[in-house]
Design a protein around this motif. Sequence first.
Motif, PDB file in Angstrom:
ATOM      1  N   PHE A 151     -39.263  26.815 112.395  1.00  0.00           N
ATOM      2  CA  PHE A 151     -38.999  25.378 112.349  1.00  0.00           C
ATOM      3  C   PHE A 151     -40.309  24.624 112.630  1.00  0.00           C
ATOM      4  CE2 PHE A 151     -34.939  27.293 113.355  1.00  0.00           C
ATOM      5  CZ  PHE A 151     -34.019  26.541 112.609  1.00  0.00           C
ATOM      6  N   ARG A 152     -40.438  23.427 112.066  1.00  0.00           N
ATOM      7  CA  ARG A 152     -41.626  22.611 112.275  1.00  0.00           C
ATOM      8  C   ARG A 152     -41.219  21.204 112.695  1.00  0.00           C
ATOM      9  NH1 ARG A 152     -43.181  26.931 112.518  1.00  0.00           N
ATOM     10  NH2 ARG A 152     -44.622  28.066 111.173  1.00  0.00           N
ATOM     11  N   PHE A 153     -42.063  20.577 113.524  1.00  0.00           N
ATOM     12  CA  PHE A 153     -41.747  19.275 114.098  1.00  0.00           C
ATOM     13  C   PHE A 153     -42.882  18.300 113.798  1.00  0.00           C
ATOM     14  CE2 PHE A 153     -39.598  22.612 116.329  1.00  0.00           C
ATOM     15  CZ  PHE A 153     -38.314  22.142 116.484  1.00  0.00           C
ATOM     16  N   PHE A 154     -42.515  17.120 113.275  1.00  0.00           N
ATOM     17  CA  PHE A 154     -43.504  16.151 112.831  1.00  0.00           C
ATOM     18  C   PHE A 154     -43.267  14.787 113.471  1.00  0.00           C
ATOM     19  CE2 PHE A 154     -43.159  19.368 109.589  1.00  0.00           C
ATOM     20  CZ  PHE A 154     -44.476  19.590 109.181  1.00  0.00           C
ATOM     21  N   ASP A 155     -44.367  14.030 113.664  1.00  0.00           N
ATOM     22  CA  ASP A 155     -44.239  12.671 114.182  1.00  0.00           C
ATOM     23  C   ASP A 155     -44.065  11.692 113.026  1.00  0.00           C
ATOM     24  OD1 ASP A 155     -46.753  12.215 113.064  1.00  0.00           O
ATOM     25  OD2 ASP A 155     -47.800  12.127 114.998  1.00  0.00           O
ATOM     26  N   LYS A 156     -44.048  10.408 113.337  1.00  0.00           N
ATOM     27  CA  LYS A 156     -43.768   9.399 112.309  1.00  0.00           C
ATOM     28  C   LYS A 156     -44.902   9.277 111.291  1.00  0.00           C
ATOM     29  CE  LYS A 156     -45.442   5.573 115.182  1.00  0.00           C
ATOM     30  NZ  LYS A 156     -45.051   4.284 115.822  1.00  0.00           N
ATOM     31  N   ASN A 157     -46.081   9.829 111.637  1.00  0.00           N
ATOM     32  CA  ASN A 157     -47.214   9.839 110.701  1.00  0.00           C
ATOM     33  C   ASN A 157     -47.298  11.150 109.928  1.00  0.00           C
ATOM     34  OD1 ASN A 157     -48.159   7.224 111.497  1.00  0.00           O
ATOM     35  ND2 ASN A 157     -48.993   8.170 113.367  1.00  0.00           N
ATOM     36  N   ILE A 174     -37.614  17.030 111.701  1.00  0.00           N
ATOM     37  CA  ILE A 174     -37.575  18.482 111.875  1.00  0.00           C
ATOM     38  C   ILE A 174     -37.497  19.124 110.500  1.00  0.00           C
ATOM     39  CG2 ILE A 174     -36.323  20.457 112.852  1.00  0.00           C
ATOM     40  CD1 ILE A 174     -35.152  18.508 114.927  1.00  0.00           C
ATOM     41  N   GLU A 175     -38.457  19.969 110.202  1.00  0.00           N
ATOM     42  CA  GLU A 175     -38.464  20.673 108.912  1.00  0.00           C
ATOM     43  C   GLU A 175     -37.833  22.051 109.095  1.00  0.00           C
ATOM     44  OE1 GLU A 175     -42.001  22.724 106.765  1.00  0.00           O
ATOM     45  OE2 GLU A 175     -42.037  20.598 106.150  1.00  0.00           O
ATOM     46  N   THR A 176     -36.804  22.347 108.304  1.00  0.00           N
ATOM     47  CA  THR A 176     -36.057  23.605 108.436  1.00  0.00           C
ATOM     48  C   THR A 176     -36.314  24.588 107.300  1.00  0.00           C
ATOM     49  OG1 THR A 176     -34.143  22.725 107.244  1.00  0.00           O
ATOM     50  CG2 THR A 176     -34.213  22.338 109.627  1.00  0.00           C
ATOM     51  N   ARG A 227     -33.662  12.730 124.923  1.00  0.00           N
ATOM     52  CA  ARG A 227     -32.804  11.797 124.191  1.00  0.00           C
ATOM     53  C   ARG A 227     -33.262  11.678 122.743  1.00  0.00           C
ATOM     54  NH1 ARG A 227     -29.689   8.334 127.588  1.00  0.00           N
ATOM     55  NH2 ARG A 227     -30.151   8.718 129.800  1.00  0.00           N
ATOM     56  N   ASN A 228     -34.579  11.636 122.553  1.00  0.00           N
ATOM     57  CA  ASN A 228     -35.116  11.506 121.198  1.00  0.00           C
ATOM     58  C   ASN A 228     -34.839  12.744 120.357  1.00  0.00           C
ATOM     59  OD1 ASN A 228     -36.890  10.266 119.081  1.00  0.00           O
ATOM     60  ND2 ASN A 228     -38.112  12.071 119.533  1.00  0.00           N
ATOM     61  N   VAL A 229     -35.108  13.925 120.922  1.00  0.00           N
ATOM     62  CA  VAL A 229     -34.892  15.137 120.135  1.00  0.00           C
ATOM     63  C   VAL A 229     -33.409  15.331 119.833  1.00  0.00           C
ATOM     64  CG1 VAL A 229     -34.599  16.918 121.948  1.00  0.00           C
ATOM     65  CG2 VAL A 229     -35.768  17.485 119.839  1.00  0.00           C
ATOM     66  N   ALA A 230     -32.535  14.872 120.740  1.00  0.00           N
ATOM     67  CA  ALA A 230     -31.102  14.941 120.477  1.00  0.00           C
ATOM     68  C   ALA A 230     -30.735  14.082 119.282  1.00  0.00           C
ATOM     69  CB  ALA A 230     -30.319  14.499 121.716  1.00  0.00           C
ATOM     70  N   ASP A 231     -31.329  12.897 119.216  1.00  0.00           N
ATOM     71  CA  ASP A 231     -31.050  11.994 118.098  1.00  0.00           C
ATOM     72  C   ASP A 231     -31.529  12.597 116.772  1.00  0.00           C
ATOM     73  OD1 ASP A 231     -30.307   9.351 116.971  1.00  0.00           O
ATOM     74  OD2 ASP A 231     -32.462   9.160 116.642  1.00  0.00           O
TER      75      ASP A 231
END
Length: 382
Positions: A151-157, A174-176, A227-231
């Motif tokens: 899995f990969r995790f990215f910010d708004k940029n 989140i890239e799956t 809270r953010n990652v849950a959303d």
Amino acid sequence: MNILVAPDKFRGSLEADEVCNAIRAGILLAYPDANVTTVPLADGGEGTAQILTKQAGGTRIEVKVSDPLEREVTASYGLSADSEVAFIEMAAASGLKLLSENERNPLLTTTFGTGELILDALNRGVKKIILGIGGSATTDGGIGLAAALGFRFFDKNNKMLGVNGGNLSLIDRIETANADPRLSAVSIVVACDVSNPLFGTNGAAYVYGPQKGATAEMVEVLDNGLRNVADVASKTFGRDYSEVPGAGAAGGLGAGCMWFLNAELRDGVSIVIDQSNIVELIKQADLVITGEGKIDEQTLSGKVVKGLADFCQQYQVPLAAVCGTLQITPEQTRDAGITYAVSVLDRPMNLDVAQNEAFRLVRDATFQLVRLFFANTRSDFS
């Protein structure tokens, strides 16, 4: 007389199998002809994988993985005799015990190494993984574990993020696509011994963050991050697990395992009991003796003693419990289905003395309770 001995560890002094040996010694001092069966148990915390591996006739596998601060460490997990089930403890790779006190910082720590253990088990073709998540050094919501599995995790940029607690609040996507496809073919059960939600005042950051090195300011940052990652995860996977009991276990790894691994959360006691054939042994026993370091109100909501008490009540077998510290009332003892509970302390002593003398104290307390039990039942077993 058939006596079943099935204790948890006494934390800091005796492992569960050592408690078994001490209780067995006390029984045989009282009645050498007793038929004693020992089954060490655990509640899902540290030591659970070792016990499950032993019950499965398995072997220990050693792997080089990342520790909570992404340094190389050798960690181990268990593999059943038929190589179909892996027994993994996240503490082996991502545990608080791997860090010195001044290294503890849940903004920096990660569960990546636990994901590497799971990856190794997948490479060996396992069909099931039982994952214990006690003793963590992390509050990363499981994103480290997930990253090790693709899995990969990215910010708004659209910048890929490092996978630690400090970056949880920056996750926008989140890239799956590159997640390990073998995860869908493996059954994963998580042994969880707490019921906290993911975030909030009773959640992972507020309740457990300070013991992992978090200051009050860090706790707030971590809670907002969870809270953010849950959303984001709820939108990605179509399910919100943040309020599921146990979601906040191991710094949010409970919730992460449900999102990223499609795992089932179960209390550790029930998992160990299921794997041990202990119900059949209880049915055949005249007395069951259990124990753990402390028996308190928390014991009555899912620990080893309560798990055994439920079965002993069902089959009308008396249950005796020995412990270092006894902090429940006689009424609570009775209502929990415990026939007899006793502290092993035989005189005023400090913790160091109690831990050093633990084997003898458990042996001697067992001797006394077994003599008492036999005295009360001798007419039935003459």
